[in-house]
Design a protein around this motif. Structure first.
Motif, mmCIF file in Angstrom:
data_model
loop_
_atom_site.group_PDB
_atom_site.id
_atom_site.type_symbol
_atom_site.label_atom_id
_atom_site.label_comp_id
_atom_site.label_asym_id
_atom_site.label_seq_id
_atom_site.Cartn_x
_atom_site.Cartn_y
_atom_site.Cartn_z
ATOM 1 N N SER A 40 -3.659 -3.298 -4.340
ATOM 2 C CA SER A 40 -2.437 -4.220 -3.377
ATOM 3 C C SER A 40 -2.655 -5.574 -3.070
ATOM 4 O O SER A 40 -1.638 -5.517 -2.542
ATOM 5 C CB SER A 40 -2.187 -2.964 -2.196
ATOM 6 O OG SER A 40 -1.625 -1.712 -2.890
ATOM 7 N N MET A 41 -3.631 -5.529 -2.278
ATOM 8 C CA MET A 41 -4.530 -6.943 -1.685
ATOM 9 C C MET A 41 -3.380 -8.238 -3.374
ATOM 10 O O MET A 41 -3.058 -9.084 -3.132
ATOM 11 C CB MET A 41 -5.881 -7.648 -1.141
ATOM 12 C CG MET A 41 -5.860 -6.205 -0.587
ATOM 13 S SD MET A 41 -7.059 -6.995 0.257
ATOM 14 C CE MET A 41 -8.989 -6.733 -0.912
ATOM 15 N N GLU A 44 -1.766 -7.855 -5.642
ATOM 16 C CA GLU A 44 -0.506 -7.552 -5.793
ATOM 17 C C GLU A 44 0.343 -8.170 -4.435
ATOM 18 O O GLU A 44 1.099 -9.350 -4.528
ATOM 19 C CB GLU A 44 0.525 -6.130 -5.772
ATOM 20 C CG GLU A 44 1.611 -6.658 -5.869
ATOM 21 C CD GLU A 44 2.407 -4.637 -5.511
ATOM 22 O OE1 GLU A 44 3.176 -4.157 -4.848
ATOM 23 O OE2 GLU A 44 1.828 -3.556 -6.055
ATOM 24 N N THR A 45 -0.330 -8.380 -2.888
ATOM 25 C CA THR A 45 0.169 -9.094 -2.037
ATOM 26 C C THR A 45 0.024 -10.706 -2.266
ATOM 27 O O THR A 45 1.117 -11.108 -2.238
ATOM 28 C CB THR A 45 -0.051 -8.381 -0.906
ATOM 29 O OG1 THR A 45 0.274 -7.156 -0.660
ATOM 30 C CG2 THR A 45 0.491 -9.266 0.219
ATOM 31 N N ALA A 46 -0.828 -11.165 -2.870
ATOM 32 C CA ALA A 46 -1.643 -12.124 -2.695
ATOM 33 C C ALA A 46 -0.398 -13.287 -3.794
ATOM 34 O O ALA A 46 -0.124 -13.851 -3.768
ATOM 35 C CB ALA A 46 -3.097 -12.016 -3.429
ATOM 36 N N LEU A 47 0.152 -12.153 -4.812
ATOM 37 C CA LEU A 47 0.689 -12.736 -6.301
ATOM 38 C C LEU A 47 1.726 -13.077 -5.490
ATOM 39 O O LEU A 47 2.973 -13.847 -5.841
ATOM 40 C CB LEU A 47 0.950 -12.362 -6.739
ATOM 41 C CG LEU A 47 -0.616 -11.891 -7.848
ATOM 42 C CD1 LEU A 47 0.175 -10.778 -8.797
ATOM 43 C CD2 LEU A 47 -0.109 -13.300 -8.443
ATOM 44 N N ILE A 56 -10.256 2.716 -2.694
ATOM 45 C CA ILE A 56 -10.519 1.343 -2.444
ATOM 46 C C ILE A 56 -9.845 0.187 -3.612
ATOM 47 O O ILE A 56 -9.579 -0.612 -3.598
ATOM 48 C CB ILE A 56 -12.478 1.107 -2.482
ATOM 49 C CG1 ILE A 56 -12.623 1.659 -0.599
ATOM 50 C CG2 ILE A 56 -11.938 -0.728 -2.374
ATOM 51 C CD1 ILE A 56 -13.958 1.550 -0.797
ATOM 52 N N LYS A 57 -9.833 1.117 -4.996
ATOM 53 C CA LYS A 57 -9.315 0.331 -5.470
ATOM 54 C C LYS A 57 -7.769 0.668 -5.866
ATOM 55 O O LYS A 57 -7.328 -0.863 -5.966
ATOM 56 C CB LYS A 57 -9.467 1.141 -7.143
ATOM 57 C CG LYS A 57 -10.843 1.359 -7.251
ATOM 58 C CD LYS A 57 -11.437 2.680 -8.149
ATOM 59 C CE LYS A 57 -12.892 3.004 -8.444
ATOM 60 N NZ LYS A 57 -13.212 3.646 -9.552
ATOM 61 N N GLU A 76 0.645 -1.013 -0.152
ATOM 62 C CA GLU A 76 0.077 0.184 -0.354
ATOM 63 C C GLU A 76 0.648 1.411 0.235
ATOM 64 O O GLU A 76 0.205 2.245 -0.265
ATOM 65 C CB GLU A 76 -0.833 -0.156 1.130
ATOM 66 C CG GLU A 76 -2.347 -1.050 0.639
ATOM 67 C CD GLU A 76 -2.877 -0.884 2.605
ATOM 68 O OE1 GLU A 76 -4.161 -0.557 2.333
ATOM 69 O OE2 GLU A 76 -2.911 -1.179 3.906
ATOM 70 N N ARG A 77 1.997 0.990 1.339
ATOM 71 C CA ARG A 77 3.070 2.260 0.617
ATOM 72 C C ARG A 77 3.360 2.489 -0.231
ATOM 73 O O ARG A 77 3.423 4.151 -1.145
ATOM 74 C CB ARG A 77 3.849 2.010 2.145
ATOM 75 C CG ARG A 77 3.419 2.436 3.516
ATOM 76 C CD ARG A 77 4.801 1.609 4.234
ATOM 77 N NE ARG A 77 4.550 2.035 5.277
ATOM 78 C CZ ARG A 77 3.565 3.227 6.270
ATOM 79 N NH1 ARG A 77 3.641 4.581 6.118
ATOM 80 N NH2 ARG A 77 3.400 2.895 7.298
ATOM 81 N N ARG A 78 3.711 1.757 -0.982
ATOM 82 C CA ARG A 78 4.530 1.358 -2.290
ATOM 83 C C ARG A 78 3.548 2.131 -3.219
ATOM 84 O O ARG A 78 4.351 2.626 -4.267
ATOM 85 C CB ARG A 78 4.834 0.061 -2.845
ATOM 86 C CG ARG A 78 6.165 0.263 -3.949
ATOM 87 C CD ARG A 78 6.864 -1.091 -3.947
ATOM 88 N NE ARG A 78 5.985 -2.550 -4.258
ATOM 89 C CZ ARG A 78 5.385 -3.691 -3.069
ATOM 90 N NH1 ARG A 78 5.970 -3.133 -2.069
ATOM 91 N NH2 ARG A 78 5.017 -4.353 -3.000
#
Length: 233
Positions: free
Chosen positions: A68-69, A71-74, A62-63, A51-53
């Motif tokens: 970010s979620m 991206e993190t999951a990947l 929200i978008k 999120e910071r990045r």
């Protein structure tokens, strides 16, 4: 003598209505979906870093959170996250975007109390369409003399907004739940900064209250705002 304070700016999310609670509920859902791949604490650290990045790419809202979620999951699954999980995350974002607005205590009364004597401006960050939707559903839209949806809240932002809609930042007040975004830059611009804490605060918005600043005030809730405004004059 003219009034010292002529314009009052209000933050929106978690100042006038609930917002962060829906992000945190979705984060718990996210943690459950990825439980086989990463522990909750590690996952939340990775998500916050994403999120910071990504703030500079997607802005607030929200978008960007959903992206970010994903991206993190990947990242935590080494690009092996199942497609249904991605679908669940997108669906969670849709649910957040459709969630009804719930005003915080004293929100309407506080805004109404100062509309007859001061210019009142809504100043909020976030996605344009989503912020417009929330304002329309809040029932507060007609109370504001102006609405500014900005990409970031800086001293320059407040100087520009209060020049457009008031008599300058030095005769203006910003009211909000974020010390980092609503209080400190408003004070640096020369105005008053009023902190109204919310029980939930996104880590990105965390900062120490500038208690020694002459124009800094803190209120337990918006119910105390009318008296504060009258006291300043």
């Amino acid at each position: 003598m003219p009034a010292r304070l002529t314009t009052i700016g209000f933050d929106a999310d978690d100042t006038l209505w609930h917002n962060e609670r829906f992000f945190q509920l979705t984060q718990e859902r996210f943690a459950g979906l990825l439980a086989d791949h990463a522990g909750r604490d590690h996952l939340m650290e990775r998500l916050l870093a994403a999120e910071r990045r990504n703030l500079g790419h997607y802005g607030y809202g929200i978008k960007g959170f959903v992206l970010s979620m994903i991206e993190t999951a990947l990242e935590v699954t080494e690009a092996r996250v199942p497609a249904p999980v991605i679908g669940e995350l997108i669906a969670a974002g849709h649910e957040m975007l459709a969630h009804p607005i719930e005003l915080l205590p004293h929100a309407r009364e506080a805004v109404e109390a100062v509309t007859d004597t001061h210019r009142v401006v809504l100043i909020t960050k976030g996605d344009l369409l989503d912020q417009e939707r929330k304002l329309a559903q809040s029932g507060l839209g007609d109370l504001f003399d102006a609405v500014e949806i900005v990409s970031e809240k800086t001293p320059e932002t407040y100087r520009a907004v209060f020049a457009r809609h008031g008599n300058g930042a030095d005769r203006s007040m910003m009211v909000g739940n974020s010390v980092r975004s609503d209080v400190v830059p408003a004070l640096e611009a020369g105005g008053w900064g009023v902190h109204v804490p919310h029980e939930l605060t996104w880590a990105v918005e965390a900062a120490e209250p500038p208690a020694a600043a002459e124009r800094f005030h803190s209120l337990a809730d918006l119910g105390g705002l009318p008296d504060l405004v009258r006291g300043i004059g």
